[in-house]
Design a protein around this motif. Sequence first.
Motif: not given
Length: 227
Positions: A2-4, A177-178, A215-216, A220-222
Amino acid sequence: MLQGKKIIITSGGTLEKWDQVRGHTNLSKGIMGCYLAEAALDLGAEVIYMHGYFAKLPDRIAQMRKIGFEGIEDLSEKLQTLLQEELIDIVIMAVAGSDWVVDQVFDQAGNALEAGGKMSSDEPPTIRFKKAPKILPQIKGWAPNVTLVGFKLEATTDPNYLIERAKLRMQTSKAQYTVANSSASLYGNDVLHLIVRHDGQVTEANGKKQASEKLMALLAGGEANGE
């Protein structure tokens, strides 16, 4: 990674004041928010940690931007300002917002307490409540392109019911997401959490820490795939 990416995480409970020294809140300690913030930091994100009055703070809070809030209306105003003034990539609404806010406070004689006043300690007041505003359905109106994560707490541990409630929450808020879990998670760290994606995909996690990490990873993939 999730850089940036800039992520807002709301955590803890809201404090709805009755007067200048009293109010009501809930049992949320902000533990999930802490786990989420640390996991986001591990993946290189810039974290804005919005926390309730009594919420725990992440161990590495010095590496995050810290913004406190009191009641649900205070949180709403501060969140709206952030989303309209800055480019935010992800909002995670882990806050346990109050369902009710104070409408008016009266003494035993029926006299309304003036704004900013203090209730008498000698006799119990009468407090009239009103429905608290819902923040989650407003977020996409403030920032249409933000990736939104909501939470849904229910009394039941039935996975099918939790999933259906999570899907309903996503429909009304347009969240991607939930995270659904039972109220048993308020008292233990190993309770089942279900991360439900807008396309129906469900990821199971055992406890708050694992749920935050999974979740993270999904976020990150999304983000990497432009979702």
